[in-house]
Design a protein around this motif. Structure first.
Motif, PDB file in Angstrom:
ATOM      1  N   THR A 111       0.791  -1.374  -0.097  1.00  0.00           N
ATOM      2  CA  THR A 111      -0.138  -0.075   0.052  1.00  0.00           C
ATOM      3  C   THR A 111       0.829   1.174   0.051  1.00  0.00           C
ATOM      4  OG1 THR A 111      -1.416  -1.388   1.382  1.00  0.00           O
ATOM      5  CG2 THR A 111      -2.135   0.984   0.923  1.00  0.00           C
ATOM      6  N   ALA A 116       0.923   3.159   3.116  1.00  0.00           N
ATOM      7  CA  ALA A 116       1.550   3.056   4.163  1.00  0.00           C
ATOM      8  C   ALA A 116       3.150   3.057   4.005  1.00  0.00           C
ATOM      9  CB  ALA A 116       1.153   1.367   4.309  1.00  0.00           C
ATOM     10  N   TYR A 129       4.098   6.435   4.879  1.00  0.00           N
ATOM     11  CA  TYR A 129       4.199   6.378   6.601  1.00  0.00           C
ATOM     12  C   TYR A 129       5.100   5.969   7.050  1.00  0.00           C
ATOM     13  CZ  TYR A 129       1.662   6.956  10.966  1.00  0.00           C
ATOM     14  OH  TYR A 129       1.198   7.290  12.383  1.00  0.00           O
ATOM     15  N   LEU A 130       5.445   4.789   6.650  1.00  0.00           N
ATOM     16  CA  LEU A 130       6.644   4.107   6.882  1.00  0.00           C
ATOM     17  C   LEU A 130       8.077   4.921   6.654  1.00  0.00           C
ATOM     18  CD1 LEU A 130       7.110   1.467   8.437  1.00  0.00           C
ATOM     19  CD2 LEU A 130       7.575   0.334   6.209  1.00  0.00           C
ATOM     20  N   THR A 168       9.336   7.181   9.105  1.00  0.00           N
ATOM     21  CA  THR A 168      10.457   6.732  10.070  1.00  0.00           C
ATOM     22  C   THR A 168      11.780   6.193   9.433  1.00  0.00           C
ATOM     23  OG1 THR A 168       9.816   4.290  10.020  1.00  0.00           O
ATOM     24  CG2 THR A 168       8.333   5.575  11.264  1.00  0.00           C
ATOM     25  N   PRO A 194      12.661  -2.454   4.427  1.00  0.00           N
ATOM     26  CA  PRO A 194      11.528  -1.690   5.108  1.00  0.00           C
ATOM     27  C   PRO A 194      10.709  -2.450   5.743  1.00  0.00           C
ATOM     28  CG  PRO A 194      11.842  -0.787   2.787  1.00  0.00           C
ATOM     29  CD  PRO A 194      12.857  -1.973   2.863  1.00  0.00           C
ATOM     30  N   PHE A 195      10.168  -3.867   5.005  1.00  0.00           N
ATOM     31  CA  PHE A 195       9.409  -4.620   5.682  1.00  0.00           C
ATOM     32  C   PHE A 195       9.770  -5.301   6.868  1.00  0.00           C
ATOM     33  CE2 PHE A 195       8.541  -5.399   1.182  1.00  0.00           C
ATOM     34  CZ  PHE A 195       7.315  -4.934   1.025  1.00  0.00           C
ATOM     35  N   TRP A 236      12.203  -3.787   9.022  1.00  0.00           N
ATOM     36  CA  TRP A 236      12.350  -2.653   9.636  1.00  0.00           C
ATOM     37  C   TRP A 236      10.972  -2.432  10.365  1.00  0.00           C
ATOM     38  CZ3 TRP A 236      14.812   0.874  12.524  1.00  0.00           C
ATOM     39  CH2 TRP A 236      14.171   2.432  12.693  1.00  0.00           C
ATOM     40  N   ALA A 237       9.729  -2.545   9.638  1.00  0.00           N
ATOM     41  CA  ALA A 237       8.375  -2.115  10.036  1.00  0.00           C
ATOM     42  C   ALA A 237       8.144  -3.464  11.025  1.00  0.00           C
ATOM     43  CB  ALA A 237       7.411  -2.423   9.058  1.00  0.00           C
ATOM     44  N   ILE A 246      -4.637   6.444   7.952  1.00  0.00           N
ATOM     45  CA  ILE A 246      -3.140   6.796   7.783  1.00  0.00           C
ATOM     46  C   ILE A 246      -2.818   8.001   7.450  1.00  0.00           C
ATOM     47  CG2 ILE A 246      -0.922   5.928   6.861  1.00  0.00           C
ATOM     48  CD1 ILE A 246      -1.853   2.868   7.187  1.00  0.00           C
ATOM     49  N   VAL A 276       5.874  11.019  15.011  1.00  0.00           N
ATOM     50  CA  VAL A 276       5.316  10.081  14.748  1.00  0.00           C
ATOM     51  C   VAL A 276       5.796   8.892  15.784  1.00  0.00           C
ATOM     52  CG1 VAL A 276       5.639   8.041  12.983  1.00  0.00           C
ATOM     53  CG2 VAL A 276       5.514  10.492  12.350  1.00  0.00           C
ATOM     54  N   PHE A 336       6.945   5.772  16.449  1.00  0.00           N
ATOM     55  CA  PHE A 336       7.306   4.609  15.358  1.00  0.00           C
ATOM     56  C   PHE A 336       6.765   3.266  15.573  1.00  0.00           C
ATOM     57  CE2 PHE A 336      11.565   6.200  13.546  1.00  0.00           C
ATOM     58  CZ  PHE A 336      11.052   7.579  13.638  1.00  0.00           C
ATOM     59  N   ALA A 346       2.963   3.457  13.904  1.00  0.00           N
ATOM     60  CA  ALA A 346       3.233   3.711  12.545  1.00  0.00           C
ATOM     61  C   ALA A 346       3.613   2.347  11.847  1.00  0.00           C
ATOM     62  CB  ALA A 346       3.972   4.484  12.387  1.00  0.00           C
ATOM     63  N   SER A 347       4.570   1.667  12.358  1.00  0.00           N
ATOM     64  CA  SER A 347       5.267   0.378  11.777  1.00  0.00           C
ATOM     65  C   SER A 347       4.000  -0.766  11.600  1.00  0.00           C
ATOM     66  CB  SER A 347       6.409  -0.068  12.570  1.00  0.00           C
ATOM     67  OG  SER A 347       7.396   1.035  12.639  1.00  0.00           O
ATOM     68  N   ALA A 388       1.407   0.164   9.477  1.00  0.00           N
ATOM     69  CA  ALA A 388       1.957  -0.164   8.119  1.00  0.00           C
ATOM     70  C   ALA A 388       1.743  -1.546   7.534  1.00  0.00           C
ATOM     71  CB  ALA A 388       3.099   0.705   7.675  1.00  0.00           C
ATOM     72  N   MET A 431      -1.751  -2.739   6.983  1.00  0.00           N
ATOM     73  CA  MET A 431      -2.253  -2.237   5.667  1.00  0.00           C
ATOM     74  C   MET A 431      -1.742  -3.189   4.567  1.00  0.00           C
ATOM     75  SD  MET A 431      -3.917   0.730   4.908  1.00  0.00           S
ATOM     76  CE  MET A 431      -5.075  -0.313   3.951  1.00  0.00           C
ATOM     77  N   ILE A 432      -0.314  -3.519   4.823  1.00  0.00           N
ATOM     78  CA  ILE A 432       0.519  -4.109   3.639  1.00  0.00           C
ATOM     79  C   ILE A 432       0.198  -5.511   3.798  1.00  0.00           C
ATOM     80  CG2 ILE A 432       2.926  -4.809   2.902  1.00  0.00           C
ATOM     81  CD1 ILE A 432       3.636  -2.049   4.041  1.00  0.00           C
TER      82      ILE A 432
END
Lengths: 311, 300
Positions: free
Chosen positions: A133, A136, A139-140, A143, B47-48, B50-51, B253, B262, B264, B267-268, B271, B274-275
């Motif tokens: 998304t 998202a 938004y990520l 960070t 990024p995945f 990290w989240a 979001i 934020v 963190f 937010a993660s 995300a 959502m993903i």
């Protein structure tokens, strides 16, 4: 598919069995299949488009139709310095992100177009950013690009670089949204061109190898010309998608700092929802339509073969 | 996949024998492949990961160099519980799911028959191509153009801030996608089967329903899922039409990202929530993704 690909149509499937004359006959049934979808789309597009024309000719204030202003809203398009600035930003975004995506994506496809272990895994992994998304991801991104010790800066500092002001500096904020787009869409270029490369006949490159061609010669004189229609298609799809950029910008930078990352879609959205200036927003919509239509017309003749048009 | 089927005129060993410098180059290529693969994997996955890390790390450890759960820190689920306890999040996910399911079903129901018509019937000499062109142009039309009139029309029809409006929009704007993909799939089916059924007196609808549709069923499911992901990810029309009662997770979001500071871990986690859905869809539809995203131009 792999064996039969020819010089004429490198990335098309094997010749299909064509419906015989029976299907060409006058047949009312075909409308029964086609029309629901077409009529439905028309209801939702032509009608709003016509309405948008009407809106663009009126002054809207706070969501209420006001006086007829003729081409007034379109004249504002020509004199609105803010809009021009946002258009420049959008073009900068489109050109830089699409250029990098094309070069990196195609290079990776050329590199991985061979038998190797783990290629399936790589392809699977490459599909993940495509569907993630965008909102998202943006938004990520806040960070990820966090300036005081966020992972991107931490990595840069480990390499000996200095802290990059990603989201507070106009230039770096642009780089940040471009980087997000590159992260998300390079896999698209990679996957589609890899599929195209695998559709090419092996015989041609091997023959050129036997004839003593260097790798770059077979690349420049054989592979790239054969891939050209597909590469144009990828370029078109990417460029048009990039022009519509909205989601990641909205969440990552919200157009800031200042107006550094304000793109045309977000400007139109703000014109509409924040300033309630629907007439002018409609006129802006037509400007964007014009840009996309020009792109599409310029490239359509190069790519229509991909969709089965006769040469 | 490539080498097995194509008949090679010259044995590759012969080519290699002609070219002794090749072995060194092969090793170099191999090393390059491994290095590039590693970079690509880290680049995509980071990024995945990290989240994921942030969603199970206490907020105080966000900037520490703790990268391995269980070894460097004890993973905790309290952020997940905290996020899940937010009513707007649950409501947003439900709205997103409704838009996804409704939009996908609508687009598939209208798109698949239209795709069949374009693939099988003849609409004059240039009609089929013109139709494909038209659907393609609809697909690439920027949604911004429709936003101002759609807002006013939705207001007039009393559809502002309703999930129904968002389902209709998601469904309609994805029909072209389904048509482009599915017409290519129908074209790949051998037409003979359908023609023999026609000789046997089956109607067009029966042929479509009983022969063609079952054969492309995996494609239909894949397009349905892909449109579901598109609709799930959509935020622009939501921002135009919704304001309070029909806010999907994407729009929620957007609202959060506008606030200062934020959180963190939260937010993660959001995300990831959502993903998750589109990721599962991407993994399920592997075979169709290249074809889908190239709008039917390339077989994956």
């Amino acid at each position: 598919m792999r064996g039969e690909a020819t010089v004429e149509a490198p990335v098309r499937a094997a010749p299909r069995s064509e419906p015989s004359a029976r299907w060409r006959a006058r047949d009312r049934a075909k409308w029964f299949f086609l029309l629901p979808g077409v009529v439905w789309i028309l209801l939702f597009t032509i009608f709003p488009l016509l309405y948008a024309i009407r809106m663009s000719l009126h002054a809207y204030r706070f969501g209420i139709e006001g006086a007829f202003v003729g081409l007034g809203n379109f004249q504002r398009l020509l004199t609105d310095a803010v809009l021009h600035e946002d258009l420049v930003t959008t073009f900068q975004f489109v050109i830089s992100s699409v250029a990098v995506e094309m070069v990196v994506g195609v290079s990776l496809a050329l590199l991985f177009n061979r038998e190797m272990r783990g290629r399936g895994l790589l392809r699977t992994l490459a599909t993940l950013p495509l569907f993630a998304t965008p909102v998202a991801i943006g938004y990520l991104g806040i960070t990820l690009f966090y300036e005081e010790g966020g992972p991107v800066n931490a990595f840069i500092q480990t390499l000996g670089g200095s802290q990059v002001p990603w989201l507070s500096n106009p230039f770096w904020a642009k780089v940040a949204i471009i980087l997000l787009d590159i992260w998300q869409w390079t896999p698209f270029v990679f996957l589609v061109s890899l599929a195209g490369l695998q559709g090419l006949s092996q015989d041609l490159t091997e023959a050129s190898e036997v004839d003593g061609a260097a790798w770059w010669q077979s690349l420049v004189f054989i592979i790239l010309p054969l891939m050209a229609p597909l590469l144009w298609l990828i370029l078109l799809l990417r460029a048009i998608e990039a022009f519509k950029v909205f989601d990641t910008v909205v969440t990552l930078t919200a157009g800031g700092p200042g107006r550094a990352t304000e793109v045309i879609s977000r400007y139109t959205y703000i014109t509409m929802r924040k300033f309630s200036d629907y007439g002018y927003a409609a006129a802006q919509g037509f400007l964007l339509l014009l840009i996309v239509a020009i792109l599409f017309t310029l490239l359509w003749s190069r790519i229509k073969h991909n969709y089965g048009a006769p040469r | 996949m490539v080498s097995a089927a194509s008949a090679r005129p010259v044995h590759p060993e012969y080519v290699r024998a002609q070219n002794p410098g090749k072995t060194a180059r092969k090793i170099a290529t191999r090393i390059a492949l491994i290095v590039v693969s590693a970079i690509v994997i880290v680049w995509i996955a980071f990024p995945f990961y990290w989240a994921f890390l942030n969603s199970i790390k206490p907020a105080v450890d966000t900037f520490g160099s703790k990268w391995i759960p269980w070894v460097q820190f004890e993973p905790r689920l309290d952020t997940w519980q905290r996020v899940w306890s937010i009513r707007e999040v649950r409501q947003g996910l439900l709205t997103s799911a409704t838009i996804g399911l409704g939009g996908a079903t609508l687009a598939t129901a209208f798109g698949v028959p239209a795709a069949y018509a374009i693939a099988r019937f003849r609409f004059g000499t240039k009609g089929n191509m013109a139709m494909t062109n038209w659907f393609l142009s609809q697909r690439i039309m920027p949604p911004v153009i429709f936003a101002p009139p759609i807002f006013i029309l939705a207001r007039t029809l009393g559809l502002l801030d309703t999930v129904l409006a968002l389902v209709l929009l998601a469904g309609t704007f994805n029909i072209p996608f389904v048509v482009l993909i599915m017409s290519q799939m129908f074209r790949d089916l051998p037409v003979e089967l359908e023609e023999s059924a026609q000789v046997d007196g089956a109607s067009r609808w029966e042929i479509f329903r009983r022969i063609a549709l079952p054969l492309v069923a995996p494609g239909v499911v894949a397009s349905w899922l892909i449109v579901l992901a598109f609709s799930w990810n959509e935020v622009f029309f939501a921002l135009v039409v919704a304001s309070k009662d029909a806010i999907p997770m994407t729009m929620y979001i957007v609202g959060l990202s506008g606030t200062r500071g934020v959180d963190f871990p939260a937010a993660s986690t959001m995300a990831l929530l959502m993903i998750a859905v589109p990721t599962i869809i991407a993994l399920t539809c592997q075979r169709f993704i290249v074809r889908g995203l190239s709008l039917g131009a390339v077989k994956g």
